[in-house]
Design an enzyme around this catalytic site. Structure first.
Site, PDB file in Angstrom:
ATOM      1  N   ASN A 127     -11.169 -28.367 -34.318  1.00  0.00           N
ATOM      2  CA  ASN A 127     -10.299 -28.127 -35.482  1.00  0.00           C
ATOM      3  C   ASN A 127      -8.826 -28.062 -35.125  1.00  0.00           C
ATOM      4  O   ASN A 127      -8.422 -27.262 -34.288  1.00  0.00           O
ATOM      5  CB  ASN A 127     -10.666 -26.777 -36.103  1.00  0.00           C
ATOM      6  CG  ASN A 127     -11.910 -26.877 -36.929  1.00  0.00           C
ATOM      7  OD1 ASN A 127     -12.747 -27.739 -36.689  1.00  0.00           O
ATOM      8  ND2 ASN A 127     -12.031 -26.005 -37.899  1.00  0.00           N
ATOM      9  N   LEU A 162      -9.603 -41.667 -31.740  1.00  0.00           N
ATOM     10  CA  LEU A 162      -9.770 -40.227 -31.925  1.00  0.00           C
ATOM     11  C   LEU A 162     -11.166 -39.914 -32.448  1.00  0.00           C
ATOM     12  O   LEU A 162     -11.617 -40.528 -33.423  1.00  0.00           O
ATOM     13  CB  LEU A 162      -8.725 -39.684 -32.912  1.00  0.00           C
ATOM     14  CG  LEU A 162      -7.399 -39.305 -32.271  1.00  0.00           C
ATOM     15  CD1 LEU A 162      -6.636 -40.547 -31.848  1.00  0.00           C
ATOM     16  CD2 LEU A 162      -6.560 -38.459 -33.201  1.00  0.00           C
ATOM     17  N   SER A 163     -11.822 -38.976 -31.795  1.00  0.00           N
ATOM     18  CA  SER A 163     -13.120 -38.508 -32.242  1.00  0.00           C
ATOM     19  C   SER A 163     -13.014 -37.023 -32.600  1.00  0.00           C
ATOM     20  O   SER A 163     -11.915 -36.469 -32.669  1.00  0.00           O
ATOM     21  CB  SER A 163     -14.154 -38.740 -31.147  1.00  0.00           C
ATOM     22  OG  SER A 163     -15.421 -38.318 -31.579  1.00  0.00           O
ATOM     23  N   LYS A 208     -17.406 -32.796 -34.257  1.00  0.00           N
ATOM     24  CA  LYS A 208     -18.539 -32.995 -35.174  1.00  0.00           C
ATOM     25  C   LYS A 208     -19.385 -34.222 -34.788  1.00  0.00           C
ATOM     26  O   LYS A 208     -20.481 -34.420 -35.307  1.00  0.00           O
ATOM     27  CB  LYS A 208     -18.033 -33.116 -36.612  1.00  0.00           C
ATOM     28  CG  LYS A 208     -17.426 -31.781 -37.076  1.00  0.00           C
ATOM     29  CD  LYS A 208     -16.896 -31.821 -38.471  1.00  0.00           C
ATOM     30  CE  LYS A 208     -16.410 -30.451 -38.912  1.00  0.00           C
ATOM     31  NZ  LYS A 208     -15.333 -29.870 -38.074  1.00  0.00           N
ATOM     32  N   ASP A 266      -5.736 -51.834 -44.483  1.00  0.00           N
ATOM     33  CA  ASP A 266      -6.955 -51.027 -44.473  1.00  0.00           C
ATOM     34  C   ASP A 266      -7.731 -51.429 -43.210  1.00  0.00           C
ATOM     35  O   ASP A 266      -7.895 -52.635 -42.963  1.00  0.00           O
ATOM     36  CB  ASP A 266      -7.755 -51.362 -45.750  1.00  0.00           C
ATOM     37  CG  ASP A 266      -8.935 -50.441 -45.962  1.00  0.00           C
ATOM     38  OD1 ASP A 266      -9.588 -50.067 -44.967  1.00  0.00           O
ATOM     39  OD2 ASP A 266      -9.215 -50.113 -47.121  1.00  0.00           O
ATOM     40  N   SER A 276      -1.558 -47.988 -42.416  1.00  0.00           N
ATOM     41  CA  SER A 276      -2.371 -47.158 -43.324  1.00  0.00           C
ATOM     42  C   SER A 276      -2.319 -47.767 -44.715  1.00  0.00           C
ATOM     43  O   SER A 276      -1.583 -48.732 -44.950  1.00  0.00           O
ATOM     44  CB  SER A 276      -1.859 -45.721 -43.334  1.00  0.00           C
ATOM     45  OG  SER A 276      -0.545 -45.698 -43.837  1.00  0.00           O
ATOM     46  N   VAL A 294      -9.510 -24.308 -42.559  1.00  0.00           N
ATOM     47  CA  VAL A 294      -9.633 -22.909 -42.978  1.00  0.00           C
ATOM     48  C   VAL A 294      -8.282 -22.176 -43.063  1.00  0.00           C
ATOM     49  O   VAL A 294      -8.081 -21.337 -43.949  1.00  0.00           O
ATOM     50  CB  VAL A 294     -10.643 -22.166 -42.051  1.00  0.00           C
ATOM     51  CG1 VAL A 294     -10.130 -22.057 -40.640  1.00  0.00           C
ATOM     52  CG2 VAL A 294     -10.991 -20.806 -42.601  1.00  0.00           C
TER      53      VAL A 294
HETATM   54  N1  LIG Z   1      -7.728 -32.731 -38.412  1.00  0.00           N
HETATM   55  C1  LIG Z   1      -8.648 -32.269 -37.609  1.00  0.00           C
HETATM   56  O1  LIG Z   1      -8.945 -31.056 -37.578  1.00  0.00           O
HETATM   57  C2  LIG Z   1      -9.335 -33.218 -36.646  1.00  0.00           C
HETATM   58  C3  LIG Z   1     -10.152 -32.676 -35.662  1.00  0.00           C
HETATM   59  C4  LIG Z   1     -10.768 -33.546 -34.779  1.00  0.00           C
HETATM   60  C5  LIG Z   1     -10.586 -34.911 -34.894  1.00  0.00           C
HETATM   61  N2  LIG Z   1      -9.811 -35.424 -35.893  1.00  0.00           N
HETATM   62  C6  LIG Z   1      -9.672 -36.886 -35.984  1.00  0.00           C
HETATM   63  O2  LIG Z   1      -8.309 -37.197 -35.838  1.00  0.00           O
HETATM   64  C7  LIG Z   1      -7.993 -38.364 -36.586  1.00  0.00           C
HETATM   65  C8  LIG Z   1      -6.745 -38.137 -37.423  1.00  0.00           C
HETATM   66  O3  LIG Z   1      -6.981 -37.039 -38.280  1.00  0.00           O
HETATM   67  P1  LIG Z   1      -5.844 -36.464 -39.214  1.00  0.00           P
HETATM   68  O4  LIG Z   1      -6.061 -34.992 -39.267  1.00  0.00           O
HETATM   69  O5  LIG Z   1      -4.534 -37.018 -38.841  1.00  0.00           O
HETATM   70  O6  LIG Z   1      -6.328 -37.092 -40.615  1.00  0.00           O
HETATM   71  P2  LIG Z   1      -5.492 -37.242 -41.970  1.00  0.00           P
HETATM   72  O7  LIG Z   1      -4.309 -36.354 -41.976  1.00  0.00           O
HETATM   73  O8  LIG Z   1      -6.487 -37.167 -43.075  1.00  0.00           O
HETATM   74  O9  LIG Z   1      -4.938 -38.752 -41.861  1.00  0.00           O
HETATM   75  C9  LIG Z   1      -5.801 -39.846 -41.973  1.00  0.00           C
HETATM   76  C10 LIG Z   1      -4.958 -41.105 -41.893  1.00  0.00           C
HETATM   77  O10 LIG Z   1      -5.815 -42.236 -41.944  1.00  0.00           O
HETATM   78  C11 LIG Z   1      -5.341 -43.126 -42.959  1.00  0.00           C
HETATM   79  N3  LIG Z   1      -6.500 -43.861 -43.473  1.00  0.00           N
HETATM   80  C12 LIG Z   1      -7.600 -43.380 -44.076  1.00  0.00           C
HETATM   81  N4  LIG Z   1      -8.438 -44.387 -44.360  1.00  0.00           N
HETATM   82  C13 LIG Z   1      -7.854 -45.535 -43.913  1.00  0.00           C
HETATM   83  C14 LIG Z   1      -8.225 -46.893 -43.904  1.00  0.00           C
HETATM   84  N5  LIG Z   1      -9.389 -47.298 -44.438  1.00  0.00           N
HETATM   85  N6  LIG Z   1      -7.377 -47.802 -43.362  1.00  0.00           N
HETATM   86  C15 LIG Z   1      -6.189 -47.420 -42.825  1.00  0.00           C
HETATM   87  N7  LIG Z   1      -5.791 -46.133 -42.800  1.00  0.00           N
HETATM   88  C16 LIG Z   1      -6.614 -45.204 -43.342  1.00  0.00           C
HETATM   89  C17 LIG Z   1      -4.663 -42.222 -43.986  1.00  0.00           C
HETATM   90  O11 LIG Z   1      -3.681 -42.886 -44.757  1.00  0.00           O
HETATM   91  P3  LIG Z   1      -4.051 -43.637 -46.133  1.00  0.00           P
HETATM   92  O12 LIG Z   1      -4.907 -42.687 -46.914  1.00  0.00           O
HETATM   93  O13 LIG Z   1      -2.725 -43.904 -46.754  1.00  0.00           O
HETATM   94  O14 LIG Z   1      -4.745 -44.886 -45.748  1.00  0.00           O
HETATM   95  C18 LIG Z   1      -3.961 -41.254 -43.024  1.00  0.00           C
HETATM   96  O15 LIG Z   1      -2.798 -41.865 -42.525  1.00  0.00           O
HETATM   97  C19 LIG Z   1      -9.230 -38.737 -37.385  1.00  0.00           C
HETATM   98  O16 LIG Z   1      -9.877 -39.808 -36.718  1.00  0.00           O
HETATM   99  C20 LIG Z   1     -10.086 -37.487 -37.324  1.00  0.00           C
HETATM  100  O17 LIG Z   1     -11.447 -37.816 -37.356  1.00  0.00           O
HETATM  101  C21 LIG Z   1      -9.166 -34.599 -36.775  1.00  0.00           C
END
Ligand SMILES: NC(=O)c1ccc[n+]([C@@H]2O[C@H](COP(=O)([O-])OP(=O)(O)OC[C@H]3O[C@@H](n4cnc5c(N)ncnc54)[C@H](OP(=O)(O)O)[C@@H]3O)[C@@H](O)[C@H]2O)c1
Length: 339
Positions: free
Chosen positions: A174, A130-131, A134, A68, A41, A182
């Site tokens: 979610n 992971l998708s 949405k 990145d 990350s 939320v």
């Molecule tokens: N949370 C939900 O409700 C939900 C629901 C459905 C699907 N998802 C999917 O699940 C996945 C993980 O979600 P999450 O909730 O864990 O998200 P999160 O807590 O926002 O974490 C995102 C991670 O990605 C890293 N990141 C962002 N941009 C990056 C880049 N350009 N290069 C490398 N690392 C990067 C961030 O670290 P840095 O900022 O330090 O790079 C962080 O470690 C995502 O693909 C999301 O679309 C989430």
């Protein structure tokens, strides 16, 4: 054979995020002899904070790799010797994606392409991306970029030639308590006595981080390459979440926001034409000639979904009541939570 990640090298993009941290915790718990677990990350502070929970002296397999996903060269370097990639890095805030579209496209689409190329070039065996719900019939840029990413990962199976390599996708809704969602918003606002409700009929799917990780492990164990796995999970009404968190709060209708759907969708009617139902999951299979759906159905004891099937948060059979939502919050978000 059951999944065994012991003695394997794993890279998780977005390893410092909500999903990534839970994934790392689960891997160390279930597979204590994992060879290498690389957290990839951008932000050094998040990695530093994570290293307080997973320090190298107690978890010798852990590696913190700053990089990145937009940087193909760095990603390839990180993937040397890696067996399994879990791709969780994304920009996922809907309003930020609308305002900064190219940033979201670069991370979510070009980043996905870079993950695929690194896997193809580095002898990786399994990739799970992971998708999100949405991505099904998307109406906002975030969803549209995740749909593109899904398409890239599914199609990547056509480019692997003779390699022993599988790309698959997991799609879910979610995550309870995740950043910007939320539940933390209402928890923060309940002391004001008013909870803003976008629409009284709004519904969402609900999944815990642990269930999200289980789904990824299931995909790693079972994917043939090209599947989109969708879990069978409950829905809730936003008004029930408000009732769960602030039973004495007034609910104020503020109107649906740009880029938001009234109900989220995981499997559209068109996806359903190639969807197979298993015990705990639906699997959207790719429309490619090398896929034999009947073999898949036989192997996993599945069945085709009915004509006209679609799976959205409003037509679900499984609903969480306010009391069940309170329990989910206590279990997964805030053990101290009381009404
Ligand atoms: N949370 C939900 O409700 C939900 C629901 C459905 C699907 N998802 C999917 O699940 C996945 C993980 O979600 P999450 O909730 O864990 O998200 P999160 O807590 O926002 O974490 C995102 C991670 O990605 C890293 N990141 C962002 N941009 C990056 C880049 N350009 N290069 C490398 N690392 C990067 C961030 O670290 P840095 O900022 O330090 O790079 C962080 O470690 C995502 O693909 C999301 O679309 C989430």
């Amino acid at each position: 054979m059951a999944l065994d990640l012991n003695h394997k090298s794993i890279l998780v993009t977005g390893g410092t995020g909500s999903f990534g941290k839970q994934f790392v915790a689960t891997v160390f718990e279930k597979f204590p002899d994992v060879k290498r677990l690389v957290v990839f990350s951008r932000d050094e502070l998040k990695q530093y904070e994570m290293s307080q929970t997973f320090p190298h002296d107690k978890f010798p397999a852990i590696r913190y790799f700053i990089g990145d996903v937009r940087d193909a060269e760095r990603l390839k370097r990180a993937c040397e010797g890696i067996d399994v990639i879990v791709h969780a890095a994304a920009l996922k805030q809907v309003p930020a994606a609308e305002y900064n579209p190219m940033e979201c496209i670069k991370t979510n689409i070009f980043g996905a392409e870079n993950v695929i190329n690194a896997a193809l070039d580095c002898g990786v065996k399994d990739v799970v991306a992971l998708s999100t719900d949405k991505a099904a019939a998307p109406i906002n840029l975030y969803g549209a970029t995740k749909l593109c990413s899904d398409k890239l990962f599914v199609a990547a199976n056509n480019m692997k030639g003779g390699r022993d390599l599988r790309f698959s996708v997991v799609r879910y809704g979610n995550v309870i308590g995740s950043r910007g969602s939320v539940v933390p918003f209402f928890l923060q606002r309940r002391h004001t006595g008013v909870l803003p409700i976008t629409h009284p009929d709004m519904t969402r799917f609900n999944i815990s981080l642990e269930e999200g990780v289980d789904l990824v492990l299931y995909a790693l164990e079972h994917a043939w390459g090209g599947e989109i796995y969708v879990p069978k999970i409950p829905s809730y009404k936003i008004t029930e979440v408000a009732a769960a968190i602030g039973p004495n709060c007034r609910q104020e209708i503020v109107g649906i926001r740009p880029g938001e759907k009234l109900h989220e969708e995981m499997i559209t009617e068109t996806d359903a034409l190639s969807t197979v139902e298993l015990d705990k999951y639906y699997v959207i299979l790719p429309f490619t000639p090398r896929w034999n759906v009947d073999d898949f159905i036989r192997h996993f004891n599945g069945k085709r979904v009915a004509d006209g099937f679609h799976y959205n948060s409003a037509n679900n059979d499984d609903w969480l009541s306010a009391e069940q939502i309170r329990e989910e919050i206590r279990l997964h978000v805030d053990a101290e939570f009381k009404i």
